[in-house]
Design an enzyme around this catalytic site. Structure first.
Site, short mmCIF file in Angstrom:
data_model
loop_
_atom_site.label_atom_id
_atom_site.label_comp_id
_atom_site.label_asym_id
_atom_site.label_seq_id
_atom_site.Cartn_x
_atom_site.Cartn_y
_atom_site.Cartn_z
N THR A 91 17.83 21.42 39.22
CA THR A 91 18.13 20.73 38.16
C THR A 91 16.92 19.06 37.76
OG1 THR A 91 18.92 20.83 35.01
CG2 THR A 91 20.51 21.02 36.83
N ILE A 92 16.55 18.82 37.37
CA ILE A 92 15.89 17.77 36.78
C ILE A 92 17.29 17.11 35.53
CG2 ILE A 92 13.56 17.93 37.06
CD1 ILE A 92 13.44 17.59 33.48
N ASP A 93 18.50 18.20 34.80
CA ASP A 93 19.08 17.68 33.32
C ASP A 93 20.52 17.33 34.03
OD1 ASP A 93 17.71 18.27 32.11
OD2 ASP A 93 18.25 20.36 31.52
N ARG A 125 6.18 -2.42 16.75
CA ARG A 125 6.67 -1.35 16.44
C ARG A 125 8.57 -0.12 17.43
NH1 ARG A 125 1.06 1.35 18.23
NH2 ARG A 125 -0.41 1.55 15.88
N ARG A 148 9.08 17.25 35.07
CA ARG A 148 9.02 18.06 35.84
C ARG A 148 8.55 18.06 37.43
NH1 ARG A 148 11.29 22.71 32.68
NH2 ARG A 148 9.37 23.95 33.24
O1 F6P Z 1 16.52 22.91 32.42
C1 F6P Z 1 16.00 22.23 32.63
C2 F6P Z 1 14.26 21.97 31.72
O2 F6P Z 1 13.44 21.12 32.00
C3 F6P Z 1 14.85 21.31 29.86
O3 F6P Z 1 15.75 20.51 30.31
C4 F6P Z 1 14.64 22.06 29.28
O4 F6P Z 1 14.78 22.20 27.54
C5 F6P Z 1 13.95 23.38 29.25
O5 F6P Z 1 14.20 23.31 31.08
C6 F6P Z 1 12.27 23.80 28.91
O6 F6P Z 1 12.03 24.87 29.72
P1 F6P Z 1 10.21 25.17 30.04
O7 F6P Z 1 10.08 25.07 31.16
O8 F6P Z 1 10.59 26.92 29.87
O9 F6P Z 1 9.53 24.78 28.84
#
Ligand code: F6P
Length: 349
Positions: A128-130, A165, A282
């Protein structure tokens, strides 16, 4: 005659480094264990529909630097339907799979953990990138996202300075602020807002005014999409793009940056703009770090299969690749600790 047939799937949001994992697992599996691989298409959806493609040395050739996933992905949740888990177990037999490698985040691996309870021979790889998956110091994809956001902050810095800004940058991070915090620190942000902390609009405005009162005429605010602002009249709520939930019960986040932008401009009078980085974070090629981590995870995952160490997820602890039970990995989220956030606060305002 191949010794065993192994399925591989990628589920949830895509992530730079997925192809590095696939390549490594298949390469070692075929050349050292004499395995055959089936590439399950679009995550758990492929397991529900017996949708697979052969995955051999030819298919993995040249994929290491490519973003996304050659297997496709989805947010399908087999356990949303009553008998979805049993159907996946049955389809393991129909597709003649001896084992399954599931590459994903909390949702995909949550499904894997439940399947393990149904005796499906599965191992997990944390993606996960998170970076919010429990039991691993880092997930692959995170480093790439942080580098993309850092570069964006650097670029926004020069235009912020030229126009005097306040620039608000909204980044991903549903439940955790790892991307916001790492990239905000690396990019020298003047305030970083993360879901783990509570903020009022007053607090944000005061921080910006403090900076401008000491002679600065521009500011950079990094905000994670999952931040909720505290309001006196109502409970905290996510800012969302549209109503509705996905199959795992998640809302579609987005918009907190605009809310903060409007409020800051209204209350301070400083010209303010918002940039939402979204899926840029991503996409594209993984960093060297993510390629190496993905490769190490892929090798370790196929080793877990070979050792019949099912029900486990490979993980990075320190500089070692180890394995932990899937149940532990999905038990809770790994969130930003207070000490780390306090370090970043030194640079606010
Ligand atoms: O779970 C990884 C993630 O990139 C989150 O940070 C984000 O909220 C979500 O996926 C976005 O999901 P989708 O690609 O379905 O818009």
């Amino acid at each position: 005659m191949a010794e065993k047939t192994v399925g591989i799937l990628t589920g949830g949001g895509d992530c730079p480094g997925l192809n590095a994992v696939i390549r490594a697992a298949v390469r070692k599996g075929i050349t050292q264990y004499d395995y055959r691989f089936k590439g399950i298409q679009k995550g758990w959806k492929g397991m529900m529909e017996c949708d697979w493609e052969p995955l051999g040395l030819e298919e993995i050739s040249g994929i290491l630097p490519k973003g996304g996933t050659i297997l496709g992905t989805s947010r399908t949740n087999p356990f949303k339907e009553g008998d979805g888990g049993d159907m996946v177990a049955e389809n393991m037999r129909r597709m003649k799979l001896d084992a399954l490698i599931a590459i994903g985040g909390e949702d995909t691996l949550g499904v894997a953990s439940k399947l393990n309870d149904l005796d499906v021979p599965v191992v997990g790889v944390p993606k996960t990138i998170d970076n919010d998956l429990n039991g691993t110091d880092y997930t692959f994809g995170f480093d790439t996202a942080v580098n993309i956001v850092t570069e964006a902050i650097d670029r926004i810095h020069t235009t912020a300075e030229s126009h005097n800004r306040v620039m608000v940058i909204e980044v991903m991070g549903r439940h955790s602020g790892w991307i916001a915090l790492h990239a905000g620190l690396a990019g020298g942000a003047d305030m970083i807002l993360i879901p783990e902390q509570k903020y009022t609009v007053d607090e944000i405005v005061q921080t910006i005014e403090k900076r401008h009162n000491r002679g600065k005429d521009f500011s950079i605010v990094v905000v994670a999409e999952g931040v909720m602002l505290q309001a006196e009249e109502k409970d905290d709520e996510f800012v969302v793009q549209e109503a509705g939930l996905d199959e795992f019960g998640h809302v579609k986040l987005g918009g907190i940056g605009q809310v903060i932008c409007n409020e800051v401009e209204r209350r301070t009078g400083f010209e303010t703009r918002v940039t939402v980085l979204g899926h840029l974070q991503r996409g594209g090629t993984p960093t060297a770090f993510d390629r190496v981590l993905g490769t190490r995870f892929g090798i370790a995952a196929v080793d877990l299969v070979h050792a019949k160490n099912f029900g486990n997820m490979v993980s990075l602890q320190g500089n070692e690749i180890v394995s932990i039970p899937l149940s532990e990995a999905v038990d809770k989220l790994k969130v930003v600790d207070q000490e780390f956030y306090d370090l970043a606060r030194v640079f606010f305002g």
